[in-house]
Design a protein around this motif. Structure first.
Motif, PDB file in Angstrom:
ATOM      1  N   THR A  59      63.670 -16.389   3.139  1.00 36.20           N
ATOM      2  CA  THR A  59      64.479 -16.825   4.274  1.00 36.20           C
ATOM      3  C   THR A  59      63.793 -17.976   4.994  1.00 36.20           C
ATOM      4  OG1 THR A  59      63.415 -15.175   5.679  1.00 36.20           O
ATOM      5  CG2 THR A  59      65.431 -14.514   4.560  1.00 36.20           C
ATOM      6  N   ALA A  60      64.461 -18.491   6.025  1.00 37.19           N
ATOM      7  CA  ALA A  60      63.897 -19.615   6.773  1.00 37.19           C
ATOM      8  C   ALA A  60      62.668 -19.222   7.558  1.00 37.19           C
ATOM      9  CB  ALA A  60      64.961 -20.188   7.718  1.00 37.19           C
ATOM     10  N   GLN A  61      62.526 -17.938   7.889  1.00 38.04           N
ATOM     11  CA  GLN A  61      61.399 -17.472   8.689  1.00 38.04           C
ATOM     12  C   GLN A  61      60.460 -16.622   7.831  1.00 38.04           C
ATOM     13  OE1 GLN A  61      64.700 -16.868   9.946  1.00 38.04           O
ATOM     14  NE2 GLN A  61      64.901 -15.182   8.489  1.00 38.04           N
ATOM     15  N   PRO A  62      59.144 -16.684   8.108  1.00 42.96           N
ATOM     16  CA  PRO A  62      58.191 -15.914   7.316  1.00 42.96           C
ATOM     17  C   PRO A  62      58.201 -14.440   7.707  1.00 42.96           C
ATOM     18  CG  PRO A  62      57.043 -17.159   9.014  1.00 42.96           C
ATOM     19  CD  PRO A  62      58.482 -17.553   9.101  1.00 42.96           C
ATOM     20  N   VAL A  63      58.358 -13.572   6.706  1.00 40.90           N
ATOM     21  CA  VAL A  63      58.361 -12.132   6.914  1.00 40.90           C
ATOM     22  C   VAL A  63      57.413 -11.503   5.903  1.00 40.90           C
ATOM     23  CG1 VAL A  63      59.739 -10.016   6.942  1.00 40.90           C
ATOM     24  CG2 VAL A  63      60.754 -12.174   7.711  1.00 40.90           C
ATOM     25  N   PHE A  64      56.498 -10.670   6.415  1.00 40.23           N
ATOM     26  CA  PHE A  64      55.570  -9.940   5.552  1.00 40.23           C
ATOM     27  C   PHE A  64      55.985  -8.485   5.529  1.00 40.23           C
ATOM     28  CE2 PHE A  64      51.455  -7.619   5.037  1.00 40.23           C
ATOM     29  CZ  PHE A  64      51.227  -7.990   3.720  1.00 40.23           C
ATOM     30  N   VAL A  65      56.069  -7.911   4.335  1.00 37.34           N
ATOM     31  CA  VAL A  65      56.592  -6.559   4.180  1.00 37.34           C
ATOM     32  C   VAL A  65      55.537  -5.644   3.585  1.00 37.34           C
ATOM     33  CG1 VAL A  65      58.411  -5.140   3.169  1.00 37.34           C
ATOM     34  CG2 VAL A  65      58.888  -7.501   3.836  1.00 37.34           C
ATOM     35  N   LEU A  66      55.356  -4.486   4.203  1.00 34.70           N
ATOM     36  CA  LEU A  66      54.500  -3.425   3.682  1.00 34.70           C
ATOM     37  C   LEU A  66      55.398  -2.256   3.327  1.00 34.70           C
ATOM     38  CD1 LEU A  66      51.581  -3.601   6.262  1.00 34.70           C
ATOM     39  CD2 LEU A  66      51.290  -3.810   3.801  1.00 34.70           C
ATOM     40  N   ASP A  67      55.625  -2.037   2.026  1.00 37.94           N
ATOM     41  CA  ASP A  67      56.459  -0.921   1.630  1.00 37.94           C
ATOM     42  C   ASP A  67      55.614   0.358   1.591  1.00 37.94           C
ATOM     43  OD1 ASP A  67      54.985  -1.530  -0.728  1.00 37.94           O
ATOM     44  OD2 ASP A  67      56.449  -0.380  -1.853  1.00 37.94           O
ATOM     45  N   ARG A  68      56.262   1.467   1.271  1.00 32.99           N
ATOM     46  CA  ARG A  68      55.568   2.760   1.341  1.00 32.99           C
ATOM     47  C   ARG A  68      54.389   2.836   0.374  1.00 32.99           C
ATOM     48  NH1 ARG A  68      56.353   7.010   4.186  1.00 32.99           N
ATOM     49  NH2 ARG A  68      55.499   9.015   3.493  1.00 32.99           N
ATOM     50  N   ALA A  69      54.528   2.250  -0.805  1.00 27.14           N
ATOM     51  CA  ALA A  69      53.425   2.273  -1.757  1.00 27.14           C
ATOM     52  C   ALA A  69      52.216   1.509  -1.221  1.00 27.14           C
ATOM     53  CB  ALA A  69      53.876   1.677  -3.096  1.00 27.14           C
ATOM     54  N   LYS A  70      52.475   0.365  -0.580  1.00 28.46           N
ATOM     55  CA  LYS A  70      51.387  -0.404   0.015  1.00 28.46           C
ATOM     56  C   LYS A  70      50.743   0.360   1.167  1.00 28.46           C
ATOM     57  CE  LYS A  70      51.256  -4.409  -2.173  1.00 28.46           C
ATOM     58  NZ  LYS A  70      50.015  -4.952  -2.752  1.00 28.46           N
ATOM     59  N   LEU A  71      51.556   1.028   1.977  1.00 23.66           N
ATOM     60  CA  LEU A  71      51.015   1.795   3.099  1.00 23.66           C
ATOM     61  C   LEU A  71      50.084   2.890   2.606  1.00 23.66           C
ATOM     62  CD1 LEU A  71      54.270   2.164   5.242  1.00 23.66           C
ATOM     63  CD2 LEU A  71      52.336   0.663   5.714  1.00 23.66           C
ATOM     64  N   GLU A  72      50.463   3.553   1.534  1.00 25.51           N
ATOM     65  CA  GLU A  72      49.632   4.637   1.007  1.00 25.51           C
ATOM     66  C   GLU A  72      48.295   4.125   0.484  1.00 25.51           C
ATOM     67  OE1 GLU A  72      52.165   6.399  -1.891  1.00 25.51           O
ATOM     68  OE2 GLU A  72      53.330   7.549  -0.412  1.00 25.51           O
ATOM     69  N   LYS A  73      48.268   2.919  -0.016  1.00 27.06           N
ATOM     70  CA  LYS A  73      47.022   2.395  -0.572  1.00 27.06           C
ATOM     71  C   LYS A  73      46.025   1.941   0.490  1.00 27.06           C
ATOM     72  CE  LYS A  73      48.864   1.024  -5.059  1.00 27.06           C
ATOM     73  NZ  LYS A  73      48.111   2.077  -5.773  1.00 27.06           N
ATOM     74  N   THR A  74      46.449   1.877   1.759  1.00 26.27           N
ATOM     75  CA  THR A  74      45.494   1.529   2.810  1.00 26.27           C
ATOM     76  C   THR A  74      44.516   2.658   3.082  1.00 26.27           C
ATOM     77  OG1 THR A  74      46.926   2.341   4.596  1.00 26.27           O
ATOM     78  CG2 THR A  74      47.199   0.030   3.917  1.00 26.27           C
ATOM     79  N   GLY A  75      44.903   3.888   2.735  1.00 29.94           N
ATOM     80  CA  GLY A  75      44.021   5.021   2.963  1.00 29.94           C
ATOM     81  C   GLY A  75      43.999   5.517   4.391  1.00 29.94           C
ATOM     82  N   VAL A  76      44.809   4.968   5.278  1.00 31.22           N
ATOM     83  CA  VAL A  76      44.862   5.421   6.669  1.00 31.22           C
ATOM     84  C   VAL A  76      46.184   6.126   6.896  1.00 31.22           C
ATOM     85  CG1 VAL A  76      43.324   3.603   7.440  1.00 31.22           C
ATOM     86  CG2 VAL A  76      45.793   3.236   7.534  1.00 31.22           C
ATOM     87  N   GLN A  77      46.258   6.897   7.969  1.00 31.13           N
ATOM     88  CA  GLN A  77      47.405   7.763   8.182  1.00 31.13           C
ATOM     89  C   GLN A  77      48.095   7.510   9.516  1.00 31.13           C
ATOM     90  OE1 GLN A  77      48.638  10.260   5.788  1.00 31.13           O
ATOM     91  NE2 GLN A  77      47.459   8.720   4.690  1.00 31.13           N
ATOM     92  N   SER A  78      47.993   6.311  10.036  1.00 36.47           N
ATOM     93  CA  SER A  78      48.688   5.988  11.265  1.00 36.47           C
ATOM     94  C   SER A  78      49.201   4.561  11.198  1.00 36.47           C
ATOM     95  CB  SER A  78      47.778   6.164  12.481  1.00 36.47           C
ATOM     96  OG  SER A  78      46.742   5.216  12.491  1.00 36.47           O
ATOM     97  N   VAL A  79      50.355   4.353  11.816  1.00 32.10           N
ATOM     98  CA  VAL A  79      50.973   3.028  11.833  1.00 32.10           C
ATOM     99  C   VAL A  79      50.054   2.026  12.535  1.00 32.10           C
ATOM    100  CG1 VAL A  79      52.926   1.701  12.725  1.00 32.10           C
ATOM    101  CG2 VAL A  79      53.301   3.960  11.726  1.00 32.10           C
ATOM    102  N   GLY A  80      49.400   2.467  13.613  1.00 26.96           N
ATOM    103  CA  GLY A  80      48.528   1.568  14.353  1.00 26.96           C
ATOM    104  C   GLY A  80      47.396   1.019  13.513  1.00 26.96           C
ATOM    105  N   GLU A  81      46.735   1.879  12.754  1.00 24.49           N
ATOM    106  CA  GLU A  81      45.622   1.421  11.924  1.00 24.49           C
ATOM    107  C   GLU A  81      46.088   0.438  10.869  1.00 24.49           C
ATOM    108  OE1 GLU A  81      42.319   4.408  10.981  1.00 24.49           O
ATOM    109  OE2 GLU A  81      44.026   5.702  11.425  1.00 24.49           O
ATOM    110  N   VAL A  82      47.253   0.676  10.293  1.00 26.34           N
ATOM    111  CA  VAL A  82      47.783  -0.237   9.281  1.00 26.34           C
ATOM    112  C   VAL A  82      48.022  -1.618   9.876  1.00 26.34           C
ATOM    113  CG1 VAL A  82      49.812  -0.730   7.859  1.00 26.34           C
ATOM    114  CG2 VAL A  82      48.827   1.561   7.867  1.00 26.34           C
TER     115      VAL A  82
END
Length: 968
Positions: A59-82
């Motif tokens: 799109t015309a604007q930059p958007v970065f997406v973290l899907d569920r698989a990516k979230l799980e690979k961070t190893g953290v369990q809170s939205v804030g830490e991600v």
């Protein structure tokens, strides 16, 4: 709505994103799912940053997406830490900030936010980031200490998150106020069939166990779908005493300065009966005053007025200061329990009813060293403590004279460790309810989608403060014993015996008090949106979106009555109870003016009950000259309306100010300050009594909105020559430039910069010196520092993203994803022309703006096995050692520039996953470690708590974890 033909680049990019960011193609769609189409078509979707449904993956604007698989690979369990690991992020509140009891209330009226987690983008502050859930505003946090303008993202449990979309661009014309630095849109799980049980356990090297468990149930039928989730999260504390940096007075760390509130007591006074020329005489300059502390091991104080180092006392020095850090916390404990449900029901073929509800409870705790008692005018509280008189007849007064602020009393400081540490318990409930309709309809051959929503959300908090004091009772217990005796329960107070003669239980019971603060924020929202095609331009349709929204904000802050009356030893605070309304209308267009060029435009009008109207606009383009290449750019006008805390709050803040006229530890003023210090009557040899200066701060009902201009320019390259090769199945490059400029920034003055400018300019210029006055001793009186539209902030930089995936080799498949942010410039200037010390590559005020932040994810997958290795890099920053309250030699600062370099830091995170583990279908086991090599944060000599910047760096040591997910 009719499906549109897929373009070659869109297909290539989308396939790329499906590998690296699988959630993008499933972006939120307000309309019911359409039947499956042929391989050459793609249904329209809504992506954060625009409400127009479209097929373009870029799109015309930059958007970065973290899907569920990516979230799980961070190893953290809170939205804030991600979110705080994003390279575009800046300092934001999190569980590493043990904030209660150390700083007082910040000047923005938002409170301390203890226990919450916030998100910052572009280093512009969490109040300038709009948090959405499924495209709708989330309620701001309260945490029982104010009315904040920031959301607590940990009120949204990770178990319900499908993906997180981060718009790295201003978007006030699309979403309204607060979307200056960007937008975080958290997309919840809407359709789930079956059941999933999740369990997680992790631990830091020094403890801090983390446990998480969740149950998700879902089902669907021909006309309905429903998801239910219950989750539990518990994070245990880590004491600062478990890290050498905090548990010992490490030279070079800000903690080495300690506090002048010491267990043995500090006594600053003079004796009017003695000659002015003698020690203890009351000369006007205060040169002959006693400044003494009790010797360690003393049980019976003996005072020799002829010799400050005689008897059982000695002259107070920096070596006597109290290291408060071991009583604090490296990691604050927190428990969160949440229930969530989402129901969708097709009322007709084209109309759907949707309902979402969430309840989240958080209990958390902050802890600080036992509360020090400061009485006498040098305390500088501006309240009761400054007026305390210590009567000569107090049975514990070893000096034999009355200490009176009007004549001979500086202060007494005493930290009674026998009382125990200060404890702050938070209990926070967040409720959210959303009901609405959405659907589709056709007019002729053109399709349209619409939605209407009502949302009620509330964040309600209570904080219980234990082991604080009633300063009015302290005053009574130190005064005339006959007056004290006439008051039931009053007993004379002993501040003079040190640790050898601790206060009795009766004394403690008289002055100690429990304090309860509460706050609440409520958001009621009505919105309606429509999107569709207007007309054709060539073989493509011009799209539009339009909508209306009405919001009502209500906020309350009810500090304990002792805070309101000034009787709390901790901090003064005034109550807030206020509300405002805003009504808005917007429209947005996308015009495909050429076969390769799209132009976008949006405009929004907002009408606020507090200040009136505001109009913002946005324009952008998307140009695809060849199939493999897209250029894009946006220009956005933005604004941020002052929130309720900024408008109406009134509190005290314990500002850390280094007085150039006499820094703690001695040394005298630098040459450029000598004339200014003399003009202010600072006596020769003056030494600042305390670096934490009580400051009266608060809101301003006459505030105007902040205004901003932002623009981005980017290029996305997905080379066809890198597809389906022996070494590459896909390769994408993305480069984006951003620039934000804010005018009329709502802030209080930078007191340190203002004080420095005042003294360097001669010490009497009212333009910069008006907040400052001094007592006869030379110590600063509490300044006033209220909010205003004082500042301008400008920052720019570049985001770089690269995604690559290998073909399916016999031994597995490799992926590599890179996100890197380069901050070119950051400059903040206040109305007085003072340039903030906060700059790129500088550590100041417990925060840093590193020039480079980079995240690299490397992955290997083979069948049911996967391995990931994440690398997080933070470039070096420097701090001005002159901002440290410690006056002694500081390792790292012994250079002509007087700066300390906080070296670059690289964290390594690894995770191994096994699907269908142990031959059990649907079972996934994972084990991993973050910061596997135990990299410790660099020592910060100016940081105020644990000697490191908790907003920029991880906790010291490694964190390991195991998790199990079973879906059936």
């Amino acid at each position: 709505m009719k499906p549109l033909r897929r373009q070659s680049l869109a297909k290539a990019i989308q396939l790329s994103l499906l590998i690296s960011l699988p959630g993008l193609a499933a972006a939120q769609d307000a309309a019911p799912a359409a039947p499956a189409q042929s391989a050459t078509t793609l249904d329209t979707v809504t992506v954060t940053g625009t409400r127009i449904k479209q097929t373009n993956a870029v799109t015309a604007q930059p958007v970065f997406v973290l899907d569920r698989a990516k979230l799980e690979k961070t190893g953290v369990q809170s939205v804030g830490e991600v979110l705080q690991q994003l390279t575009a992020g800046g300092k934001a509140l999190n569980a590493k900030f043990n904030s209660s009891g150390n700083f007082g209330y910040p000047p923005d009226g938002g409170g301390i936010g203890a226990g919450s987690a916030q998100v910052d983008l572009r280093n512009l502050g969490s109040q300038r980031v709009l948090v959405l859930v499924d495209g709708i505003r989330w309620v701001n946090e309260s945490s029982a200490s104010g009315v904040s303008g920031s959301a607590d993202v940990n009120t949204i449990p990770l178990a319900i998150v499908e993906r997180i979309e981060v718009l790295e661009d201003g978007a006030s014309a699309i979403y309204g106020s607060d979307a200056i630095a960007g937008v975080v849109n958290i997309i919840t799980r809407k359709k789930f069939d079956g059941a999933e049980i999740h369990g997680y356990f992790g631990q830091w090297d020094r403890g801090g166990d983390t446990t998480e468990a969740s149950l998700t149930l879902g089902g669907s039928g021909e006309r309905w779908s429903a998801v239910f989730s219950a989750s539990y999260f518990e994070q245990k504390e880590i004491s600062s005493g478990k890290w050498k940096q905090s548990s010992e007075p490490v030279p070079g760390a800000g903690l080495a300065a300690g506090s002048s509130g010491v267990p043995q007591g500090r006594f600053t006074f003079c004796d009017p009966s003695r000659p002015v020329t003698g020690v203890g005489g009351c000369d006007a300059a205060g040169d002959n005053w006693y400044d003494i502390t009790l010797n360690n091991g003393t049980t019976v104080p003996v005072f020799d007025p002829n010799n400050p180092n005689g008897g059982t006392y000695h002259g107070f020095s920096g070596a006597d200061r109290f290291n408060f850090a071991p009583f604090n916390l490296l990691l604050t404990p927190s428990k969160r329990k949440a229930l969530f449900t989402s129901i969708n029901y097709d009322l007709t073929e084209n109309t759907r009813l949707h309902v979402k509800a969430l309840y989240n409870n958080r209990t958390s705790t902050n802890q600080a060293a036992p509360e020090p008692i400061f009485v006498g005018p040098f305390a500088g509280t501006g309240g009761i403590a400054d007026t305390v008189i210590v009567h000569a007849n107090n049975p514990y007064n070893p000096f034999g004279i009355t200490l009176d602020p009007a004549t001979n009393f500086g202060w007494i400081t005493k930290r009674p460790i026998e009382v125990g540490p200060r404890i702050f318990h938070q209990d926070v409930d967040t409720t959210y309810f959303n009901i609405g309709l959405d659907g589709v309809f056709d007019i002729g051959e053109r399709g349209f989608g619409w939605d209407a929503n009502y949302v009620h959300s509330e964040n309600k908090a209570e904080q219980t403060f234990l082991n604080g004091y009633n300063v009015a009772k302290i005053k009574l217990a130190l005064g005339d014993p006959t007056v004290c005796a006439a008051v039931p329960g009053c007993v004379p107070l002993d501040l003079f015996g040190g640790q050898g003669r601790p206060m009795t239980q009766a004394m403690i019971d008289w002055i100690r008090t429990r304090q309860i603060d509460s706050s609440k924020q409520v958001l009621d929202l009505f919105s309606a949106n429509i999107t569709g095609d207007l007309f054709d331009i060539g073989d493509r349709a011009a799209g539009f979106a339009a909508g209306v929204e009405h919001r009502r904000y209500r906020g309350e802050f009810n500090p304990d009555p002792l805070r309101q009356s000034g009787e709390s030893q901790d901090s003064f605070a005034a109550p807030v109870s206020a509300s405002y309304d805003v009504s808005e209308v917007y429209t947005e267009f996308n015009f495909p003016v050429l076969s390769t060029l799209d132009l976008t435009a949006a405009i929004r009008y907002s009408d606020y009950s507090t200040f009136g109207g505001a109009t913002t606009g946005k324009a952008g383009f998307r140009w695809q000259p060849i199939e493999d290449l897209v250029f894009r750019g946006t220009y956005s006008q933005g604004f941020r309306a002052p929130n309720l805390g900024e408008l109406y709050g009134l509190t005290q803040f314990g500002a850390s100010l280094v007085d150039p006229c006499g820094p703690t530890g001695g040394g005298g003023p630098a040459p450029q300050y000598v004339a200014g210090c003399n003009a202010q009557g600072v006596p020769p040899g003056f030494e600042q009594a305390n670096t934490q200066i009580t400051t009266f701060t608060g809101g301003n009902p006459n505030l105007e909105p902040e205004e901003s201009d932002s623009y981005t320019f980017g290029v996305v390259y997905s080379p066809g020559w890198a597809e389906d090769l022996s070494w590459s199945s896909k390769l994408d490059f993305e480069l984006n430039y951003y620039h934000h400029e804010i005018e009329g920034a709502i802030q209080a003055r930078d007191l340190q910069a203002l004080l420095n400018a005042c003294l360097a300019g001669g010490g009497t210029n009212p333009a910069v010196c008006s907040p400052f006055s001094r007592a006869a001793s030379g110590n600063l009186n509490p300044p006033n520092n209220f909010l205003s539209n004082l500042g301008s902030v400008e920052t720019d930089g570049v985001d770089i993203k690269v995604n690559w995936a290998s073909p399916d080799w016999s031994w597995g498949r490799l992926t590599a994803n890179l996100q890197s942010t380069f901050v070119n410039d950051y400059k903040a200037v206040d109305i007085d022309g003072n340039v903030s010390q906060r700059k790129v590559g500088v550590e100041v005020s417990d925060s840093a703006i590193p020039e480079w932040q980079t995240n690299l994810q490397l992955g290997w997958t083979k069948g049911d096995l996967d391995l990931s290795w994440n690398v997080r890099y933070i470039s070096a920053v420097e701090e001005d050692c002159g901002n440290s309250v410690f006056a002694g030699p500081k390792p790292g600062c012994l250079n002509p520039q007087n700066v300390n370099t906080l070296g670059s830091v690289t964290y390594h995170d690894v995770q191994f996953g096994w699907k269908n583990a142990l031959t059990v279908d649907g079972l996934k086991l994972s084990v991993g470690a973050n910061n596997i090599f135990g990299k410790e944060p660099p020592v910060c000599v100016t940081c105020s708590l644990n000697g490191y910047d908790a907003g920029t760096y991880d906790l010291p040591g490694s964190f390991w974890y195991v998790s199990a997910d079973y879906r059936f």
